[in-house]
Motif scaffolding. Structure first.
Motif, PDB file in Angstrom:
ATOM      1  N   THR A  60      -7.268  -8.300   4.780  1.00 63.96           N
ATOM      2  CA  THR A  60      -6.804  -6.984   5.217  1.00 63.96           C
ATOM      3  C   THR A  60      -7.879  -6.164   5.901  1.00 63.96           C
ATOM      4  O   THR A  60      -7.577  -5.251   6.643  1.00 63.96           O
ATOM      5  CB  THR A  60      -6.208  -6.159   4.055  1.00 63.96           C
ATOM      6  OG1 THR A  60      -7.287  -5.653   3.270  1.00 63.96           O
ATOM      7  CG2 THR A  60      -5.296  -7.014   3.205  1.00 63.96           C
TER       8      THR A  60
ATOM      9  N   ASP B 245       0.843  -1.168   0.000  1.00 63.63           N
ATOM     10  CA  ASP B 245       0.000   0.000   0.000  1.00 63.63           C
ATOM     11  C   ASP B 245       0.889   1.230   0.000  1.00 63.63           C
ATOM     12  O   ASP B 245       2.026   1.141   0.441  1.00 63.63           O
ATOM     13  CB  ASP B 245      -0.699  -0.061   1.354  1.00 63.63           C
ATOM     14  CG  ASP B 245      -2.059   0.534   1.320  1.00 63.63           C
ATOM     15  OD1 ASP B 245      -2.418   1.109   2.324  1.00 63.63           O
ATOM     16  OD2 ASP B 245      -2.719   0.453   0.270  1.00 63.63           O
TER      17      ASP B 245
ATOM     18  N   GLU C  47     -11.498   2.905   3.565  1.00 62.37           N
ATOM     19  CA  GLU C  47     -10.250   2.161   3.416  1.00 62.37           C
ATOM     20  C   GLU C  47     -10.095   1.733   1.978  1.00 62.37           C
ATOM     21  O   GLU C  47     -11.071   1.359   1.322  1.00 62.37           O
ATOM     22  CB  GLU C  47     -10.269   0.913   4.307  1.00 62.37           C
ATOM     23  CG  GLU C  47     -10.165   1.205   5.781  1.00 62.37           C
ATOM     24  CD  GLU C  47      -8.762   1.635   6.186  1.00 62.37           C
ATOM     25  OE1 GLU C  47      -7.790   0.996   5.763  1.00 62.37           O
ATOM     26  OE2 GLU C  47      -8.655   2.627   6.933  1.00 62.37           O
ATOM     27  N   GLN C  48      -8.877   1.817   1.482  1.00 67.61           N
ATOM     28  CA  GLN C  48      -8.681   1.340   0.123  1.00 67.61           C
ATOM     29  C   GLN C  48      -7.575   0.294   0.078  1.00 67.61           C
ATOM     30  O   GLN C  48      -6.643   0.322   0.858  1.00 67.61           O
ATOM     31  CB  GLN C  48      -8.349   2.494  -0.817  1.00 67.61           C
ATOM     32  CG  GLN C  48      -7.091   3.247  -0.487  1.00 67.61           C
ATOM     33  CD  GLN C  48      -7.358   4.390   0.471  1.00 67.61           C
ATOM     34  OE1 GLN C  48      -8.502   4.782   0.663  1.00 67.61           O
ATOM     35  NE2 GLN C  48      -6.320   4.909   1.088  1.00 67.61           N
ATOM     36  N   ARG C  49      -7.734  -0.647  -0.815  1.00 63.65           N
ATOM     37  CA  ARG C  49      -6.735  -1.692  -1.001  1.00 63.65           C
ATOM     38  C   ARG C  49      -6.573  -1.935  -2.488  1.00 63.65           C
ATOM     39  O   ARG C  49      -7.545  -1.925  -3.242  1.00 63.65           O
ATOM     40  CB  ARG C  49      -7.186  -3.008  -0.351  1.00 63.65           C
ATOM     41  CG  ARG C  49      -7.292  -2.974   1.139  1.00 63.65           C
ATOM     42  CD  ARG C  49      -5.929  -3.004   1.794  1.00 63.65           C
ATOM     43  NE  ARG C  49      -6.064  -3.073   3.237  1.00 63.65           N
ATOM     44  CZ  ARG C  49      -6.420  -2.050   4.006  1.00 63.65           C
ATOM     45  NH1 ARG C  49      -6.679  -0.883   3.469  1.00 63.65           N
ATOM     46  NH2 ARG C  49      -6.517  -2.198   5.304  1.00 63.65           N
TER      47      ARG C  49
ATOM     48  N   VAL D 113      -8.451 -10.362  -0.340  1.00 63.02           N
ATOM     49  CA  VAL D 113      -8.077  -9.032   0.123  1.00 63.02           C
ATOM     50  C   VAL D 113      -9.055  -8.545   1.181  1.00 63.02           C
ATOM     51  O   VAL D 113      -8.675  -8.055   2.251  1.00 63.02           O
ATOM     52  CB  VAL D 113      -8.041  -8.039  -1.056  1.00 63.02           C
ATOM     53  CG1 VAL D 113      -7.861  -6.615  -0.546  1.00 63.02           C
ATOM     54  CG2 VAL D 113      -6.920  -8.389  -2.016  1.00 63.02           C
TER      55      VAL D 113
END
Lengths: 339, 339
Positions: free
Chosen positions: B222, A102, B159-161, B218
């Motif tokens: 996460t 990330d 949140e970003q992934r 993912v």
DNA sequence: GACTGGCACTCGCTACAGTCGAGTGCCAGA
DNA sequence: TCTGGCACTCGACTGTAGCGAGTGCCAGTC
């Protein structure tokens, strides 16, 4: 001024010894530890000259000499060469940075790595929006009158803003807005967007205009004008090493300064291409940090997108620190280039 | 044990004086400053008893008394009542928190506010993902084999992934994935998602299965399993107040502890509903923080979504600090409820 | 002219003795 | 049960003295 080679050698020896021992260094100890080829008396004479020129000083009459800011400056500029990293350090850097998934992760790891390697306070700026291009803009309906604007930049930064619409808007219109915004702004540098956004508002058909107007306001005001900078910090505990001998007494002003984002930005944000900047003691613009030195440099994939650096006592291992800061910056740049 | 009312009064007086002056307090000064209605000699007898019971101690023979952790504990539990905030403080809280646009902004302002009001180190946990529900999941194509997964939670967290797909995927399929994921997961608590995600992978039609599988990995790994907690910290400079008299000497272990997210989470993350937790000195589980006290509480809109608190010397103004922490938590909760 | 050995001098550091005073514990008396 | 009085303890502060690292200067040598 008569600063012949031997006097410079003496200065270098003083800096190195003082950095290592943190104690004023005297003429006798100096000739013992370095091969200067002359007697203490001679060294004393040289010291007297160096002191007169302002490169070293005596804390008190019967003590050894300590480098001044000016002395460190001369040392950094002319007397030291950047120390190559040890293989162990290289390995540490690689091990630390692979596996970062990330941008957040990369920055986080980098700042900890820097703090650990240099044993000082480390600061890493997230890639600056001002130096980023728009990769994609996403509009996510939260309710009929609320959109979440998500901007994904080519540097990996992702920013989101809540947009409060003046009136409810149907889902299809959101799709239209998204398409238009991306067509117009995709790929452009953030700094170049204002006229394009302006054009968008003017071109859009009347019923979408109110929505587009608020959207553009959010875009311009929060992403472009006050392009929010983010910063990560680590290693403050290192300030309290050295038994408070550095930083004459109180850590407070330093900790205070480190809590101000503006200050941190000033420290590491003003990066010129490919130079490593060293600010020693009083050269620092921020009053609270005049007891400290800052080593900073830019990083990025090919071009510079942000700054990073470390802060420590003026009595720091400049060659080692400079080498580490540069190496870490280079690795991070490579890492970012891979994405 | 014979702790009659007067002895408790004496203990209270000792705590209050010591917190105010930071100096061991003697019997004479005590009767002068408080209306105890008895002579110093009597107070001395009471002190002897209090010392025997472990509530106070003498730094050295000819000095006054200082409260022990146990003494503070008794004080907090039975001798003090929460101090009402001053109007000025109320105003400060409101002024500080209105105008926050963003969750980031709210957290940031809150932590600074807390640090400023209590003059101590403040810690604020972002709303925990474990206590959040999915509001929306967005999939943004970055390239043909890369998606940005953006999760927007009902608590405001985003949140970003990055999702690295095993094979290129056409845009239409992304739309399908997005729709399916949102239908199935929208509105559910993050903690409840694993079986649903599992079901998704099984139900999806064959050509989308590989993409859905990595996506679900993912998601689960996460966002759900190691539900990333974020934390904001401010006011570390306050540790260096009081001329290093608190924290016997070195700030280092404390600063070190404060750099560990795990530690911070332990401090303020374990929140039970609507209680304010006070940990005094040795009651603290983290070794590095045994010289300090922590006041923490939960906050949230109606239900608790995260924790916040402050950390300072055991010699702190407990009634005032507790009041401030509670008040700030309440305001933040209200603020979140409005969104 | 540059370097060296020698020497007197400075001054911070440490140790030690002495004084002061805040604070205590104890006890006899109200 | 409380109080006033008294002897005692011990840290903080002060002043003195000796030590030693380090200096500056000077006369002598290569």
């Amino acid at each position: 001024m008569g600063l012949d080679d031997r006097k410079l050698d003496v200065l270098r020896a003083i800096v190195e010894d003082y950095v290592a021992t943190q104690e004023p260094v005297g003429s006798k100890a100096l000739v013992e530890r370095h091969q200067l080829g002359v007697s203490p008396a001679t060294v004393r004479n040289d010291m007297a000259v160096l002191e007169e020129e302002g490169y070293i000083r005596q804390p008190h009459t019967s003590a050894g000499r300590v480098p001044t800011d000016r002395g460190y400056r001369l040392f950094v500029d002319r007397l030291s060469r950047v120390k190559p990293l040890t293989p162990a350090e290289r390995r540490a850097i690689e091990r630390f940075l692979v596996g970062a998934v990330d941008l957040d992760d990369v920055v986080h790891r980098t700042v900890r790595l820097l703090a650990q390697l240099t044993r000082q306070v480390a600061v890493v700026q997230y890639p600056s929006l001002a130096r980023s291009s728009v990769r994609h803009l996403e509009l996510v309906p939260i309710s009929t009158t609320r959109l979440m604007l998500v901007m994904i930049a080519d540097t990996g930064r992702v920013e989101q803003r809540l947009v409060e619409l003046p009136a409810p808007i149907p889902a299809d219109d959101v799709t239209d807005l998204r398409r238009m915004v991306n067509e117009k702004l995709g790929g452009t540098k953030l700094a170049d967007t204002p006229p394009l956004v302006q054009a968008l508002v003017e071109e859009v058909n009347p019923e979408l205009r109110p929505a587009m107007t608020t959207l553009s306001t959010v875009l311009l005001e929060t992403l472009v004008e006050r392009h929010e900078e983010r910063i990560a910090l680590a290693g403050t505990a290192n300030l309290a090493r050295g038994g408070l001998l550095d930083f004459q007494g109180s850590l407070r002003p330093i900790l205070e300064a480190l809590e101000e984002e503006v200050v941190l930005l000033k420290l590491i944000g003003e990066v010129e291409p490919s130079t490593t900047r060293v600010r020693i003691g009083d050269e620092n613009e921020i009053d609270n940090l005049r007891g400290t030195s800052v080593v900073s440099t830019g990083y990025g994939p090919g071009r510079i997108v942000g700054g990073l650096g470390v802060l420590g006592p003026t009595r720091m291992d400049y060659p080692g620190t400079i080498a580490t800061v540069r190496a870490v910056a280079r690795y991070v740049g490579e890492l970012l280039a891979q994405n």
